[in-house]
Design a protein around this motif. Structure first.
Motif, PDB file in Angstrom:
ATOM      1  N   SER A 165      35.919  37.417  29.989  1.00 11.28           N
ATOM      2  CA  SER A 165      37.220  36.831  30.338  1.00 11.28           C
ATOM      3  C   SER A 165      37.911  36.468  29.037  1.00 11.28           C
ATOM      4  O   SER A 165      37.317  35.820  28.179  1.00 11.28           O
ATOM      5  CB  SER A 165      37.036  35.570  31.192  1.00 11.28           C
TER       6      SER A 165
ATOM      7  N   GLN B 234      47.693  38.621  33.568  1.00  6.78           N
ATOM      8  CA  GLN B 234      48.144  40.015  33.493  1.00  6.78           C
ATOM      9  C   GLN B 234      48.514  40.361  32.064  1.00  6.78           C
ATOM     10  O   GLN B 234      49.441  39.767  31.486  1.00  6.78           O
ATOM     11  CB  GLN B 234      49.369  40.271  34.400  1.00  6.78           C
TER      12      GLN B 234
ATOM     13  N   PHE C 195      49.375  47.129  35.871  1.00  3.11           N
ATOM     14  CA  PHE C 195      48.276  47.294  36.813  1.00  3.11           C
ATOM     15  C   PHE C 195      47.971  48.771  37.039  1.00  3.11           C
ATOM     16  O   PHE C 195      48.884  49.595  37.132  1.00  3.11           O
ATOM     17  CB  PHE C 195      48.609  46.631  38.153  1.00  3.11           C
TER      18      PHE C 195
ATOM     19  N   TYR D 214      42.782  46.717  38.362  1.00  2.00           N
ATOM     20  CA  TYR D 214      42.638  46.191  37.006  1.00  2.00           C
ATOM     21  C   TYR D 214      43.921  46.459  36.225  1.00  2.00           C
ATOM     22  O   TYR D 214      44.648  47.413  36.522  1.00  2.00           O
ATOM     23  CB  TYR D 214      41.441  46.848  36.298  1.00  2.00           C
ATOM     24  N   THR D 215      44.172  45.638  35.205  1.00  2.00           N
ATOM     25  CA  THR D 215      45.277  45.939  34.300  1.00  2.00           C
ATOM     26  C   THR D 215      44.806  46.965  33.272  1.00  2.00           C
ATOM     27  O   THR D 215      43.596  47.163  33.071  1.00  2.00           O
ATOM     28  CB  THR D 215      45.741  44.673  33.557  1.00  2.00           C
TER      29      THR D 215
ATOM     30  N   GLU E 106      42.523  45.454  30.735  1.00  7.96           N
ATOM     31  CA  GLU E 106      41.141  45.298  31.209  1.00  7.96           C
ATOM     32  C   GLU E 106      40.401  46.636  31.163  1.00  7.96           C
ATOM     33  O   GLU E 106      39.235  46.705  30.754  1.00  7.96           O
ATOM     34  CB  GLU E 106      41.156  44.710  32.627  1.00  7.96           C
TER      35      GLU E 106
ATOM     36  N   THR F 197      32.936  44.642  32.793  1.00  8.02           N
ATOM     37  CA  THR F 197      34.036  44.255  33.665  1.00  8.02           C
ATOM     38  C   THR F 197      34.797  43.131  32.971  1.00  8.02           C
ATOM     39  O   THR F 197      34.195  42.282  32.304  1.00  8.02           O
ATOM     40  CB  THR F 197      33.547  43.885  35.087  1.00  8.02           C
ATOM     41  N   ALA F 198      36.134  43.183  33.086  1.00 10.21           N
ATOM     42  CA  ALA F 198      36.962  42.304  32.260  1.00 10.21           C
ATOM     43  C   ALA F 198      38.079  41.662  33.073  1.00 10.21           C
ATOM     44  O   ALA F 198      38.609  42.257  34.012  1.00 10.21           O
ATOM     45  CB  ALA F 198      37.573  43.099  31.103  1.00 10.21           C
ATOM     46  N   THR F 199      38.415  40.429  32.688  1.00 14.16           N
ATOM     47  CA  THR F 199      39.611  39.742  33.183  1.00 14.16           C
ATOM     48  C   THR F 199      40.401  39.313  31.960  1.00 14.16           C
ATOM     49  O   THR F 199      39.905  38.521  31.148  1.00 14.16           O
ATOM     50  CB  THR F 199      39.227  38.513  34.033  1.00 14.16           C
TER      51      THR F 199
ATOM     52  N   TYR G 229      39.964  27.881  32.547  1.00 18.18           N
ATOM     53  CA  TYR G 229      41.166  27.685  31.739  1.00 18.18           C
ATOM     54  C   TYR G 229      41.740  26.357  32.225  1.00 18.18           C
ATOM     55  O   TYR G 229      42.549  26.329  33.147  1.00 18.18           O
ATOM     56  CB  TYR G 229      42.152  28.830  31.980  1.00 18.18           C
TER      57      TYR G 229
ATOM     58  N   TYR H 266      50.192  36.843  41.455  1.00 13.56           N
ATOM     59  CA  TYR H 266      48.841  36.294  41.292  1.00 13.56           C
ATOM     60  C   TYR H 266      49.019  34.802  41.074  1.00 13.56           C
ATOM     61  O   TYR H 266      50.116  34.340  40.727  1.00 13.56           O
ATOM     62  CB  TYR H 266      48.121  36.966  40.113  1.00 13.56           C
TER      63      TYR H 266
ATOM     64  N   ARG I 276      43.994  38.390  42.115  1.00 10.36           N
ATOM     65  CA  ARG I 276      43.310  39.340  41.216  1.00 10.36           C
ATOM     66  C   ARG I 276      41.959  39.773  41.798  1.00 10.36           C
ATOM     67  O   ARG I 276      40.995  40.007  41.050  1.00 10.36           O
ATOM     68  CB  ARG I 276      43.105  38.748  39.814  1.00 10.36           C
TER      69      ARG I 276
ATOM     70  N   ARG J 169      39.261  42.112  42.880  1.00 12.25           N
ATOM     71  CA  ARG J 169      38.972  43.513  42.581  1.00 12.25           C
ATOM     72  C   ARG J 169      37.478  43.707  42.368  1.00 12.25           C
ATOM     73  O   ARG J 169      36.779  42.820  41.894  1.00 12.25           O
ATOM     74  CB  ARG J 169      39.772  43.963  41.353  1.00 12.25           C
TER      75      ARG J 169
END
Lengths: 349, 349
Positions: A155, A207, A211, A216-217, A220, A239-241, B157, B289, B305, B307
């Protein structure tokens, strides 16, 4: 020595990353014969000082690259897609800081601390990875070598400078408005080319970039794909945020990594401390851990908050911070340029 | 109706959470016979308006609770440890917003949307969980019921209001200084009682509360332990990284959850949309979001978000946002108070 000096072009010289590239070329005393500064037609004509000389920025065109040995691109993906092939045709080695060629199978994607040897495989273009990927793989490299990596869950806490100078201005302007009790009218973030805008001041926007169909963006997905490519290992799950926060310089990342083998935490700390380009900042007793404000302006990747997942013996939490414009962009590109310059020098020697 | 009205005490009435509790008691028209506002000696004497009447805040002492039916505590763990036993002795039901009794095996730890029935087991004290835990378990509850949860990996956060009014003032003051190009001298964050301070303006601080011997902060361990207790399931693995960012109100969380069973993403969205107290905000096409600035001032937990982890079929990424002073503190406490009031009313009926 003069025959080892190179003709260098910087495309996107007036941008946030271009500015840092020029700073580094100057500070590192890069062996430049001739420096050509290129930009869009809009910014052409600007004068930029380099080593005490004023250089006029020229509009980048397909013919700008005649006689150029190394071209550093950071003017956006569309510019790279159009002009990099022309630069290659003119014989330049291109170090591209955009997303245009990163996943091209013929283009090495290089973080020198991780896969420097891939530079030799270039066919005219070497891609600089995405900022958030670079700092993560640089920090994970020694752990992967020693223990192997099964999966990564990351993240991010990303600075607005990653979206360019106008995003920095917007965040500062919005912050002043909010502090004065006024309403803000977001105009640039999260994505300049998309219709909906959100306030970044005193907020967290999940974001970065557009997208994709999978939810996912693009930012990401860059972290997912680029990490696999740089480690040359499709079996690593990532996997990413990716989240934009009100910070000017310096991306922070909360990285959870599951190693393949059981690890020793003290050994992990030592590996991080010994890794090239990486600095261990990890002492709870003195409340020491990496901070964006302290990483800003530095070339290194800072790592701390190293601790074992209490539920999974091979799970490790870490906090990785680096200046997104330096190791995340300009410094990684200049490192690659220095390696190429050294190779050219030894070839000619 | 008059015999259903209750004598209510609010301890910590002048604090950030106390203020929100009073707002909610007024707005929700809580059935109050007598309202007693209590604080430290320092804040005693302050006058607070409630439903058009001015109430003088009194110093909280062991004898403050005579005749009190419900006491809401949010004046810090030490105050609760000292005074809650006296309030219980006087027959009050205490809803404690601090960490003092949360892990006490005789004290229910309650998020009404998750485990309301635990309220009946109280022995005088019901603990309100930590803000960052509450919003996460409220959002995960319907997924746990349907698919089961193996593990949770969360990065937060968190807003500065979680550290109190003085931390909000500090962040605003620092922001103004940085925007004016001045240096800042941090005085409160990350932890008021610890010697080292860090700048919060335009930064991300990976420390909330004190470090424990295992390298985690207390905030992180609260998320681990409280989640297990609220779900009444020691087998759920939780690992957390808690980070303070320059936001005033509203905690955001990047939550990775690995479910026990394979899931259908559309079903997950429907479960979230249907869950009590939870609002689905998840439409990439319109860049929708959850955002801290939009959750501020609202009682609900916002989730988006959603996913699928591309590498693990039972892995799910989500973004959970809620006002840390409301659902994360005051509103959860008032919800519990309303449930107790309704029970007392039906007992007397």
């Amino acid at each position: 020595m003069s025959n080892q000096r190179l003709n260098v072009a910087v495309v996107g010289a007036t941008g946030a990353v271009g500015e840092q590239i020029l700073n580094l070329l100057e500070k590192r005393n890069f062996p430049i014969a001739k420096l050509k500064l290129l930009s869009s037609a809009r910014s052409a004509g600007t004068s930029i000082s380099f080593k005490g000389q004023n250089i006029i920025v020229e509009e980048a065109t397909p013919d700008s690259f005649e006689g150029i040995d190394i071209a550093l691109f950071s003017a956006g993906g569309d510019v790279s897609k159009e002009l990099v092939p022309h630069a290659v045709r003119h014989g330049a080695v291109c170090i591209d800081n955009t997303n245009a060629f990163r996943m091209d199978p013929n283009t090495p994607l290089v973080v020198p601390e991780v896969n420097e040897s891939k530079i030799d495989e270039h066919q005219g273009v070497i891609a600089n990875p995405n900022c958030s990927t670079i700092q993560m793989v640089a920090a994970l490299k020694p752990l992967r070598d020693r223990y192997g990596i099964d999966r990564i869950i990351v993240s991010t806490y990303q600075a607005v400078s990653g979206a360019g100078s106008r995003a920095i201005d917007e965040m500062k302007r919005q912050s002043k408005e909010v502090l004065a009790g006024n309403k803000v009218e977001p105009q640039i973030l999260p994505v300049n080319s998309l219709p909906v805008k959100h306030q970044i001041a005193f907020n967290a926007i999940p974001q970065i970039d557009k997208f994709q169909d999978n939810g996912y963006t693009l930012e990401e997905m860059k972290m997912v794909r680029e990490t696999k490519k740089i480690f040359d290992d499709e079996s690593i799950d990532v996997t990413a945020t990716c989240v934009r926060i009100p910070v000017v310089y310096g991306h922070s990342e909360s990285v959870y990594v599951e190693l393949k083998d059981d690890y020793d935490l003290e050994d992990v700390k030592q590996l991080i401390a010994d890794a090239p380009g990486v600095v261990l900042v990890d002492d709870p007793a003195t409340q020491s851990y990496p901070l964006a404000t302290e990483a800003a302006g530095k070339n290194e990747v800072f790592v701390g908050r190293l601790r074992r997942d209490l539920g999974h013996s091979r799970g490790l939490n870490m906090w990785i911070v680096s200046d997104n414009l330096l190791k995340g962009a300009a410094w990684n590109a200049v490192q690659i340029a220095e390696i190429i310059a050294a190779k050219k020098a030894s070839e000619r020697a």
